[in-house]
Design a protein around this motif. Structure first.
Motif, PDB file in Angstrom:
ATOM      1  N   ASN A  14     -26.991  29.186 -14.721  1.00 40.39           N
ATOM      2  CA  ASN A  14     -27.700  28.229 -15.566  1.00 40.39           C
ATOM      3  C   ASN A  14     -26.896  26.959 -15.779  1.00 40.39           C
ATOM      4  O   ASN A  14     -27.456  25.864 -15.930  1.00 40.39           O
ATOM      5  CB  ASN A  14     -28.081  28.864 -16.907  1.00 40.39           C
ATOM      6  N   GLU A  15     -25.556  27.062 -15.765  1.00 37.08           N
ATOM      7  CA  GLU A  15     -24.717  25.867 -15.883  1.00 37.08           C
ATOM      8  C   GLU A  15     -24.773  25.029 -14.615  1.00 37.08           C
ATOM      9  O   GLU A  15     -24.755  23.801 -14.665  1.00 37.08           O
ATOM     10  CB  GLU A  15     -23.275  26.269 -16.207  1.00 37.08           C
ATOM     11  N   LEU A  16     -24.827  25.689 -13.465  1.00 37.41           N
ATOM     12  CA  LEU A  16     -24.979  24.960 -12.216  1.00 37.41           C
ATOM     13  C   LEU A  16     -26.300  24.191 -12.200  1.00 37.41           C
ATOM     14  O   LEU A  16     -26.352  23.035 -11.765  1.00 37.41           O
ATOM     15  CB  LEU A  16     -24.928  25.922 -11.020  1.00 37.41           C
TER      16      LEU A  16
ATOM     17  N   GLY B 125     -15.164  27.518 -10.997  1.00 33.24           N
ATOM     18  CA  GLY B 125     -14.525  28.729 -10.528  1.00 33.24           C
ATOM     19  C   GLY B 125     -15.536  29.760 -10.067  1.00 33.24           C
ATOM     20  O   GLY B 125     -16.753  29.599 -10.257  1.00 33.24           O
ATOM     21  N   ALA B 126     -15.038  30.835  -9.451  1.00 30.57           N
ATOM     22  CA  ALA B 126     -15.903  31.930  -9.039  1.00 30.57           C
ATOM     23  C   ALA B 126     -16.594  32.512 -10.276  1.00 30.57           C
ATOM     24  O   ALA B 126     -16.005  32.586 -11.356  1.00 30.57           O
ATOM     25  CB  ALA B 126     -15.086  33.001  -8.332  1.00 30.57           C
TER      26      ALA B 126
ATOM     27  N   LEU C 230     -17.000  14.034 -16.541  1.00 32.05           N
ATOM     28  CA  LEU C 230     -17.824  13.700 -15.382  1.00 32.05           C
ATOM     29  C   LEU C 230     -19.306  13.785 -15.741  1.00 32.05           C
ATOM     30  O   LEU C 230     -20.085  12.886 -15.417  1.00 32.05           O
ATOM     31  CB  LEU C 230     -17.486  14.645 -14.229  1.00 32.05           C
ATOM     32  N   LEU C 231     -19.717  14.847 -16.432  1.00 26.99           N
ATOM     33  CA  LEU C 231     -21.125  15.015 -16.772  1.00 26.99           C
ATOM     34  C   LEU C 231     -21.589  13.946 -17.748  1.00 26.99           C
ATOM     35  O   LEU C 231     -22.732  13.470 -17.673  1.00 26.99           O
ATOM     36  CB  LEU C 231     -21.351  16.411 -17.349  1.00 26.99           C
TER      37      LEU C 231
ATOM     38  N   VAL D   9     -25.131  16.307 -10.318  1.00 29.32           N
ATOM     39  CA  VAL D   9     -24.101  16.963  -9.503  1.00 29.32           C
ATOM     40  C   VAL D   9     -24.771  17.507  -8.241  1.00 29.32           C
ATOM     41  O   VAL D   9     -25.862  18.084  -8.301  1.00 29.32           O
ATOM     42  CB  VAL D   9     -23.420  18.097 -10.284  1.00 29.32           C
ATOM     43  N   CYS D  10     -24.143  17.295  -7.097  1.00 28.73           N
ATOM     44  CA  CYS D  10     -24.750  17.748  -5.842  1.00 28.73           C
ATOM     45  C   CYS D  10     -23.749  18.476  -4.946  1.00 28.73           C
ATOM     46  O   CYS D  10     -24.013  18.695  -3.768  1.00 28.73           O
ATOM     47  CB  CYS D  10     -25.367  16.578  -5.096  1.00 28.73           C
ATOM     48  N   GLY D  11     -22.596  18.858  -5.513  1.00 29.15           N
ATOM     49  CA  GLY D  11     -21.620  19.601  -4.734  1.00 29.15           C
ATOM     50  C   GLY D  11     -20.462  20.049  -5.603  1.00 29.15           C
ATOM     51  O   GLY D  11     -20.317  19.607  -6.744  1.00 29.15           O
TER      52      GLY D  11
END
Length: 273
Positions: A104-106, A98-99, A80-81, A114-116
Protein backbone atom coordinates in the motif's frame (compact mmCIF):
# COMPACT_ATOMS: atom_id res chain seq x y z
CA UNK A 1 36.36 15.52 -14.97
CA UNK A 2 33.31 16.88 -16.79
CA UNK A 3 34.17 17.95 -20.34
CA UNK A 4 33.36 21.53 -21.19
CA UNK A 5 30.77 22.21 -23.93
CA UNK A 6 32.26 22.36 -27.42
CA UNK A 7 32.43 25.94 -28.68
CA UNK A 8 30.90 24.97 -32.04
CA UNK A 9 27.74 23.24 -30.76
CA UNK A 10 24.94 23.70 -33.28
CA UNK A 11 22.57 26.44 -32.00
CA UNK A 12 19.66 24.43 -33.40
CA UNK A 13 20.28 21.83 -30.72
CA UNK A 14 19.77 24.39 -27.99
CA UNK A 15 16.68 25.81 -29.68
CA UNK A 16 15.06 22.42 -30.19
CA UNK A 17 15.76 21.41 -26.59
CA UNK A 18 14.25 24.62 -25.24
CA UNK A 19 11.10 24.14 -27.32
CA UNK A 20 10.46 20.54 -26.34
CA UNK A 21 11.98 20.61 -22.86
CA UNK A 22 15.00 18.60 -21.75
CA UNK A 23 14.44 16.03 -18.99
CA UNK A 24 17.09 15.76 -16.27
CA UNK A 25 16.71 12.10 -15.30
CA UNK A 26 19.04 12.16 -12.30
CA UNK A 27 19.28 14.84 -9.65
CA UNK A 28 19.00 15.06 -5.88
CA UNK A 29 17.40 17.51 -3.48
CA UNK A 30 17.78 17.33 0.28
CA UNK A 31 17.73 19.38 3.44
CA UNK A 32 20.79 19.90 5.63
CA UNK A 33 20.82 16.54 7.37
CA UNK A 34 23.75 16.60 9.79
CA UNK A 35 23.84 12.81 10.01
CA UNK A 36 23.05 10.25 7.37
CA UNK A 37 21.65 6.74 7.47
CA UNK A 38 23.85 4.06 9.07
CA UNK A 39 26.69 3.07 6.76
CA UNK A 40 26.61 6.25 4.70
CA UNK A 41 29.90 6.79 2.87
CA UNK A 42 29.36 10.51 2.43
CA UNK A 43 26.97 13.04 3.96
CA UNK A 44 26.94 16.56 2.46
CA UNK A 45 27.41 19.49 4.81
CA UNK A 46 24.97 21.62 2.80
CA UNK A 47 21.35 21.58 1.65
CA UNK A 48 20.39 21.12 -2.01
CA UNK A 49 17.07 22.79 -2.64
CA UNK A 50 14.66 22.34 -5.51
CA UNK A 51 14.93 26.07 -6.19
CA UNK A 52 18.71 25.77 -6.54
CA UNK A 53 18.28 22.95 -9.05
CA UNK A 54 15.82 25.14 -10.96
CA UNK A 55 18.37 27.94 -11.14
CA UNK A 56 21.11 25.58 -12.30
CA UNK A 57 19.28 23.72 -15.08
CA UNK A 58 16.52 26.01 -16.35
CA UNK A 59 18.93 28.17 -18.40
CA UNK A 60 19.82 25.01 -20.34
CA UNK A 61 16.26 24.22 -21.40
CA UNK A 62 15.51 21.65 -18.70
CA UNK A 63 11.77 21.55 -18.05
CA UNK A 64 11.28 18.24 -16.20
CA UNK A 65 13.28 16.26 -13.69
CA UNK A 66 13.61 12.91 -11.97
CA UNK A 67 14.35 13.26 -8.28
CA UNK A 68 16.49 10.36 -7.06
CA UNK A 69 16.60 9.49 -3.37
CA UNK A 70 20.19 10.06 -2.16
CA UNK A 71 21.77 7.02 -0.55
CA UNK A 72 22.73 8.88 2.63
CA UNK A 73 19.02 9.30 3.49
CA UNK A 74 18.43 5.55 3.33
CA UNK A 75 14.78 4.52 3.10
CA UNK A 76 13.40 7.76 4.54
CA UNK A 77 11.76 9.06 1.38
CA UNK A 78 9.66 11.71 3.14
CA UNK A 79 11.48 14.71 1.67
CA UNK A 80 11.37 13.26 -1.84
CA UNK A 81 7.63 12.60 -1.58
CA UNK A 82 7.00 16.10 -0.26
CA UNK A 83 8.74 17.64 -3.27
CA UNK A 84 6.90 15.39 -5.72
CA UNK A 85 3.59 16.46 -4.21
CA UNK A 86 4.54 20.10 -4.74
CA UNK A 87 5.30 19.67 -8.46
CA UNK A 88 3.31 16.73 -9.84
CA UNK A 89 3.49 17.83 -13.48
CA UNK A 90 7.21 18.58 -13.51
CA UNK A 91 8.80 15.86 -11.37
CA UNK A 92 8.99 12.11 -11.07
CA UNK A 93 10.81 10.19 -8.38
CA UNK A 94 13.01 7.16 -7.74
CA UNK A 95 12.80 5.97 -4.13
CA UNK A 96 14.87 3.68 -1.92
CA UNK A 97 12.97 0.94 -0.10
CA UNK A 98 13.83 -2.29 1.67
CA UNK A 99 12.64 -5.86 1.17
CA UNK A 100 9.13 -6.39 2.46
CA UNK A 101 8.10 -2.77 1.93
CA UNK A 102 4.31 -2.51 2.25
CA UNK A 103 2.42 -2.75 -1.03
CA UNK A 104 0.00 0.00 0.00
CA UNK A 105 2.96 2.34 0.56
CA UNK A 106 4.30 1.56 -2.89
CA UNK A 107 0.90 2.45 -4.33
CA UNK A 108 0.86 5.70 -2.36
CA UNK A 109 4.27 6.54 -3.80
CA UNK A 110 3.04 5.65 -7.27
CA UNK A 111 0.19 8.15 -6.92
CA UNK A 112 2.73 10.85 -6.02
CA UNK A 113 4.92 10.22 -9.06
CA UNK A 114 7.45 7.61 -7.95
CA UNK A 115 8.17 5.30 -10.88
CA UNK A 116 11.14 3.23 -9.71
CA UNK A 117 13.37 2.18 -6.86
CA UNK A 118 17.13 2.43 -6.62
CA UNK A 119 19.62 -0.16 -5.45
CA UNK A 120 22.93 1.48 -4.59
CA UNK A 121 25.32 -1.46 -4.49
CA UNK A 122 28.54 0.54 -4.26
CA UNK A 123 30.78 -0.95 -1.58
CA UNK A 124 28.73 -4.15 -1.24
CA UNK A 125 29.22 -7.70 -2.48
CA UNK A 126 26.69 -6.98 -5.28
CA UNK A 127 24.60 -10.03 -4.50
CA UNK A 128 20.85 -9.67 -5.03
CA UNK A 129 19.13 -11.60 -2.26
CA UNK A 130 16.02 -13.69 -2.82
CA UNK A 131 14.22 -11.52 -0.28
CA UNK A 132 14.05 -8.80 -2.96
CA UNK A 133 12.20 -10.95 -5.51
CA UNK A 134 8.70 -10.14 -4.15
CA UNK A 135 9.62 -6.48 -4.41
CA UNK A 136 10.64 -6.98 -8.04
CA UNK A 137 7.22 -8.52 -8.68
CA UNK A 138 5.62 -5.38 -7.27
CA UNK A 139 7.75 -3.19 -9.53
CA UNK A 140 6.48 -5.03 -12.57
CA UNK A 141 2.87 -4.82 -11.34
CA UNK A 142 3.23 -1.05 -10.98
CA UNK A 143 5.15 -0.67 -14.28
CA UNK A 144 8.10 0.68 -12.30
CA UNK A 145 11.77 0.16 -13.09
CA UNK A 146 14.80 -0.83 -11.03
CA UNK A 147 17.66 1.68 -11.02
CA UNK A 148 21.06 0.29 -10.09
CA UNK A 149 24.35 1.90 -9.12
CA UNK A 150 27.36 -0.40 -8.97
CA UNK A 151 31.06 -0.36 -8.35
CA UNK A 152 33.24 -0.18 -11.46
CA UNK A 153 33.11 -3.35 -13.51
CA UNK A 154 30.28 -5.02 -11.54
CA UNK A 155 27.27 -4.33 -13.76
CA UNK A 156 27.32 -7.62 -15.68
CA UNK A 157 27.12 -9.80 -12.58
CA UNK A 158 24.23 -7.74 -11.22
CA UNK A 159 22.25 -7.94 -14.47
CA UNK A 160 22.61 -11.72 -14.47
CA UNK A 161 20.81 -11.86 -11.11
CA UNK A 162 17.77 -9.83 -12.16
CA UNK A 163 14.52 -11.08 -13.71
CA UNK A 164 14.62 -10.78 -17.48
CA UNK A 165 11.19 -9.14 -17.50
CA UNK A 166 12.25 -6.25 -15.24
CA UNK A 167 13.00 -2.85 -16.74
CA UNK A 168 16.46 -1.78 -15.53
CA UNK A 169 18.05 1.67 -15.59
CA UNK A 170 21.78 1.84 -14.92
CA UNK A 171 23.49 4.86 -13.43
CA UNK A 172 26.46 6.76 -14.78
CA UNK A 173 27.29 4.94 -18.04
CA UNK A 174 27.10 1.61 -16.19
CA UNK A 175 30.51 2.38 -14.64
CA UNK A 176 32.53 -0.18 -16.60
CA UNK A 177 36.05 -0.97 -15.47
CA UNK A 178 37.25 -0.62 -19.05
CA UNK A 179 35.65 0.70 -22.27
CA UNK A 180 35.57 -2.73 -23.95
CA UNK A 181 33.39 -4.09 -21.15
CA UNK A 182 30.31 -2.40 -22.62
CA UNK A 183 30.19 -4.70 -25.65
CA UNK A 184 29.58 -7.78 -23.49
CA UNK A 185 27.25 -6.37 -20.87
CA UNK A 186 23.74 -6.66 -22.17
CA UNK A 187 23.38 -9.62 -24.52
CA UNK A 188 19.70 -10.56 -24.54
CA UNK A 189 18.68 -7.57 -22.43
CA UNK A 190 18.37 -4.79 -25.00
CA UNK A 191 14.63 -4.38 -24.68
CA UNK A 192 14.64 -3.71 -20.93
CA UNK A 193 17.88 -1.85 -20.29
CA UNK A 194 18.25 1.94 -20.20
CA UNK A 195 21.55 3.73 -19.60
CA UNK A 196 21.98 7.11 -17.94
CA UNK A 197 24.66 9.20 -19.59
CA UNK A 198 25.57 11.05 -16.44
CA UNK A 199 28.39 11.88 -14.02
CA UNK A 200 31.50 11.35 -16.17
CA UNK A 201 33.57 12.29 -13.10
CA UNK A 202 32.51 9.00 -11.47
CA UNK A 203 34.04 6.84 -14.22
CA UNK A 204 37.03 4.55 -13.77
CA UNK A 205 40.47 5.64 -14.92
CA UNK A 206 40.86 5.01 -18.65
CA UNK A 207 37.13 5.34 -19.35
CA UNK A 208 36.19 8.47 -21.28
CA UNK A 209 32.58 9.61 -21.37
CA UNK A 210 32.62 10.36 -25.10
CA UNK A 211 33.91 6.89 -25.93
CA UNK A 212 31.42 5.18 -23.61
CA UNK A 213 28.51 7.17 -25.00
CA UNK A 214 29.42 5.96 -28.49
CA UNK A 215 29.76 2.37 -27.31
CA UNK A 216 26.39 2.41 -25.57
CA UNK A 217 24.80 4.05 -28.60
CA UNK A 218 26.10 1.19 -30.73
CA UNK A 219 25.12 -1.44 -28.18
CA UNK A 220 21.56 -0.46 -27.20
CA UNK A 221 20.64 2.24 -29.72
CA UNK A 222 19.47 5.81 -29.14
CA UNK A 223 16.07 4.81 -27.71
CA UNK A 224 17.65 3.36 -24.54
CA UNK A 225 19.78 6.34 -23.56
CA UNK A 226 18.83 9.22 -21.26
CA UNK A 227 20.73 12.16 -19.77
CA UNK A 228 21.08 13.20 -16.15
CA UNK A 229 22.92 16.06 -14.45
CA UNK A 230 23.71 14.23 -11.18
CA UNK A 231 23.21 17.67 -9.58
CA UNK A 232 24.49 18.68 -7.02
CA UNK A 233 27.28 16.18 -7.78
CA UNK A 234 27.74 14.92 -4.23
CA UNK A 235 31.42 14.37 -3.39
CA UNK A 236 32.25 16.00 -6.76
CA UNK A 237 30.78 19.45 -6.19
CA UNK A 238 33.43 21.16 -8.33
CA UNK A 239 31.67 19.67 -11.40
CA UNK A 240 28.31 21.19 -10.50
CA UNK A 241 28.34 24.12 -12.95
CA UNK A 242 29.10 22.05 -16.06
CA UNK A 243 26.93 19.10 -15.03
CA UNK A 244 23.79 21.23 -15.32
CA UNK A 245 24.18 21.60 -19.09
CA UNK A 246 23.47 18.74 -21.51
CA UNK A 247 25.45 20.38 -24.33
CA UNK A 248 28.57 18.34 -23.59
CA UNK A 249 26.51 15.30 -24.53
CA UNK A 250 24.62 16.88 -27.43
CA UNK A 251 27.87 17.54 -29.29
CA UNK A 252 28.62 13.81 -29.45
CA UNK A 253 25.33 12.65 -30.94
CA UNK A 254 24.91 12.21 -34.66
CA UNK A 255 22.03 14.62 -35.31
CA UNK A 256 19.65 17.11 -33.78
CA UNK A 257 16.92 14.48 -33.97
CA UNK A 258 18.97 11.95 -32.02
CA UNK A 259 19.83 14.62 -29.47
CA UNK A 260 16.17 15.35 -28.86
CA UNK A 261 15.39 11.64 -28.55
CA UNK A 262 18.03 11.17 -25.85
CA UNK A 263 17.48 14.42 -23.98
CA UNK A 264 13.69 14.50 -24.15
CA UNK A 265 11.62 11.78 -25.82
CA UNK A 266 13.11 8.71 -24.12
CA UNK A 267 12.80 10.17 -20.64
CA UNK A 268 9.29 11.50 -21.15
CA UNK A 269 8.21 7.96 -22.01
CA UNK A 270 10.31 6.04 -19.46
CA UNK A 271 9.21 8.20 -16.52
CA UNK A 272 5.60 8.59 -17.55
CA UNK A 273 5.39 12.35 -17.97
Amino acid sequence: MMPTPHPAVNPAITSASRLTGVVDTHFHAFALTGAGAPGSRYVPDYAATLEAWDAAVAPHGVSHGVLVQPSFLGTDNSHLLKLLAERPAQLRGVAVVGAGFAVNELRRMDALGVCGIRLNLVGTDHRIGEELHPLFDQLEALSWHLQIHTDHGRLAEVLRQLPETLTVVVDHFGKPASPTEVSGLVAGQHDRLFVKLSAPYRLAAGCEAKDLAARWLDRVGPMRLVWGSDWPCTAHEDARATSASPLWLAHWLASDTMTEVVLTDNALSLYGF
